[in-house]
Design a protein around this motif. Structure first.
Motif, PDB file in Angstrom:
ATOM      1  N   TRP A  23       0.907  -1.188   0.084  1.00  0.00           N
ATOM      2  CA  TRP A  23       0.048   0.061  -0.072  1.00  0.00           C
ATOM      3  C   TRP A  23       1.085   1.269  -0.069  1.00  0.00           C
ATOM      4  CZ3 TRP A  23      -4.208  -1.347   4.232  1.00  0.00           C
ATOM      5  CH2 TRP A  23      -4.925  -2.249   3.542  1.00  0.00           C
ATOM      6  N   ARG A  28      -1.191   4.284  -1.469  1.00  0.00           N
ATOM      7  CA  ARG A  28      -2.544   4.171  -0.929  1.00  0.00           C
ATOM      8  C   ARG A  28      -2.426   4.733   0.584  1.00  0.00           C
ATOM      9  NH1 ARG A  28      -5.155  -1.621  -1.803  1.00  0.00           N
ATOM     10  NH2 ARG A  28      -6.608  -0.583  -0.503  1.00  0.00           N
ATOM     11  N   ILE A  29      -1.306   4.552   1.223  1.00  0.00           N
ATOM     12  CA  ILE A  29      -1.034   5.345   2.722  1.00  0.00           C
ATOM     13  C   ILE A  29       0.221   5.839   2.774  1.00  0.00           C
ATOM     14  CG2 ILE A  29      -2.486   3.419   3.827  1.00  0.00           C
ATOM     15  CD1 ILE A  29       0.039   1.789   4.386  1.00  0.00           C
ATOM     16  N   SER A  44      -4.879   8.053  13.754  1.00  0.00           N
ATOM     17  CA  SER A  44      -5.250   8.512  12.504  1.00  0.00           C
ATOM     18  C   SER A  44      -5.298   7.694  11.305  1.00  0.00           C
ATOM     19  CB  SER A  44      -4.878   9.838  12.110  1.00  0.00           C
ATOM     20  OG  SER A  44      -3.411   9.816  11.802  1.00  0.00           O
ATOM     21  N   ASP A  45      -4.121   6.915  11.319  1.00  0.00           N
ATOM     22  CA  ASP A  45      -3.847   5.746   9.946  1.00  0.00           C
ATOM     23  C   ASP A  45      -4.714   4.790  10.267  1.00  0.00           C
ATOM     24  OD1 ASP A  45      -1.870   7.576   8.763  1.00  0.00           O
ATOM     25  OD2 ASP A  45      -0.645   6.931  10.434  1.00  0.00           O
ATOM     26  N   ARG A  47      -7.629   4.648  11.807  1.00  0.00           N
ATOM     27  CA  ARG A  47      -8.993   5.133  11.394  1.00  0.00           C
ATOM     28  C   ARG A  47      -9.232   5.331  10.015  1.00  0.00           C
ATOM     29  NH1 ARG A  47      -8.333   7.980  16.381  1.00  0.00           N
ATOM     30  NH2 ARG A  47      -7.619   9.856  15.473  1.00  0.00           N
ATOM     31  N   ALA A  48      -8.163   5.857   9.253  1.00  0.00           N
ATOM     32  CA  ALA A  48      -8.408   6.044   7.660  1.00  0.00           C
ATOM     33  C   ALA A  48      -8.340   4.885   6.770  1.00  0.00           C
ATOM     34  CB  ALA A  48      -6.971   6.873   7.390  1.00  0.00           C
ATOM     35  N   VAL A  49      -7.766   3.714   7.479  1.00  0.00           N
ATOM     36  CA  VAL A  49      -7.891   2.443   6.867  1.00  0.00           C
ATOM     37  C   VAL A  49      -9.119   1.787   7.309  1.00  0.00           C
ATOM     38  CG1 VAL A  49      -7.057   0.072   6.786  1.00  0.00           C
ATOM     39  CG2 VAL A  49      -5.535   2.170   6.597  1.00  0.00           C
ATOM     40  N   HIS A  51     -12.017   2.961   8.519  1.00  0.00           N
ATOM     41  CA  HIS A  51     -13.114   3.986   8.225  1.00  0.00           C
ATOM     42  C   HIS A  51     -12.749   4.888   7.153  1.00  0.00           C
ATOM     43  CE1 HIS A  51     -14.747   2.108  11.934  1.00  0.00           C
ATOM     44  NE2 HIS A  51     -13.685   2.378  12.559  1.00  0.00           N
ATOM     45  N   PRO A  52     -12.829   4.500   5.926  1.00  0.00           N
ATOM     46  CA  PRO A  52     -12.353   5.109   4.912  1.00  0.00           C
ATOM     47  C   PRO A  52     -12.977   6.698   4.816  1.00  0.00           C
ATOM     48  CG  PRO A  52     -12.822   3.278   3.942  1.00  0.00           C
ATOM     49  CD  PRO A  52     -13.274   3.202   5.455  1.00  0.00           C
ATOM     50  N   SER A  53     -14.144   6.741   5.303  1.00  0.00           N
ATOM     51  CA  SER A  53     -15.096   8.125   5.319  1.00  0.00           C
ATOM     52  C   SER A  53     -14.651   8.919   6.307  1.00  0.00           C
ATOM     53  CB  SER A  53     -16.447   7.857   5.440  1.00  0.00           C
ATOM     54  OG  SER A  53     -16.860   7.135   6.498  1.00  0.00           O
ATOM     55  N   GLU A  55     -12.561  11.456   8.757  1.00  0.00           N
ATOM     56  CA  GLU A  55     -11.854  12.841   8.248  1.00  0.00           C
ATOM     57  C   GLU A  55     -11.016  13.216   9.579  1.00  0.00           C
ATOM     58  OE1 GLU A  55     -12.076  17.170   6.599  1.00  0.00           O
ATOM     59  OE2 GLU A  55     -14.036  15.828   6.327  1.00  0.00           O
TER      60      GLU A  55
END
Length: 202
Positions: A23, A28-29, A44-45, A47-49, A51-53, A55
């Motif tokens: 990735w 992608r990351i 934060s990383d 959560r980003a993976v 929960h893609p939505s 912010e």
């Protein structure tokens, strides 16, 4: 703030380390790095993976101004005015201004500790000060290290005129008094110990 190495991050999101590396190669990351270059991830990383939505909350840009005593309110006003001019010239959009009255030798100042807590929690992305000693008389390098490790940029305007010499004199005298007290205490202890040893040998 929780920090994960690549294996720990992979386990946290339920993927393999090789997948995370792929990735990263694909863009992608984005990995973060410590001042020593060590790769790491944080919540934060995760959560980003997971929960893609999601912010991530915007990190605040803060200007911190400090003087040692209430009698320096004019100096504080000048410092704030100078930092306003500096931030306009540097194109820095400020979210919050922190004004503090307290000695630079005191690292238990409420506003200073609250600011450091916010930096470690990832809530502050940019901190600007007039001079290094406006944050603390000593230990600035460590404060800068903590800020960088938690993704906070620390900008110093290096306005020497906003670092009152009288404060430096008072802080140096405080150091001398502290060491004098310690030395006096050691002298008394040595004298008492010598007397006790003499008494024990009789």
């Amino acid at each position: 703030m929780s920090m994960y190495r690549i294996g720990e991050f992979a386990a946290r999101i339920g993927r393999s380390a090789s997948t995370v590396r792929r990735w990263e190669r694909e863009g992608r990351i984005t990995t973060k790095r410590t001042p020593t270059g060590q790769r790491y991830f944080d919540e934060s990383d995760v959560r980003a993976v997971l929960h893609p939505s999601f912010e991530a909350p915007k990190r605040a840009t803060v200007v911190h101004c400090r003087v040692s005593s209430p009698g320096q309110k004019n100096d504080l006003a000048s410092q704030i005015e100078a930092m306003e001019t500096f931030r306009l010239g540097a194109g820095i959009a400020v979210d919050e201004w922190i004004s503090e009255i307290g000695g630079g030798m005191n690292l238990r100042r409420k506003k200073f500790l609250a600011l450091m807590d916010r930096i470690e929690d990832g809530q502050v992305g940019h901190l600007a000060v007039a001079h290094k000693d406006r944050l603390a008389r000593f230990g600035f390098d460590y404060i800068e290290h903590v800020a960088e490790r938690n993704g906070c940029t620390l900008t110093v305007a290096n306005a020497e005129t906003l670092s009152p010499r009288q404060e430096l004199v008072e802080d140096l005298l405080a150091i001398v008094r502290t060491f004098s007290c310690h030395l006096y205490g050691l002298h008394r202890y040595k004298k008492q110990l010598t007397q006790e040893l003499k008494g024990g040998g009789e």
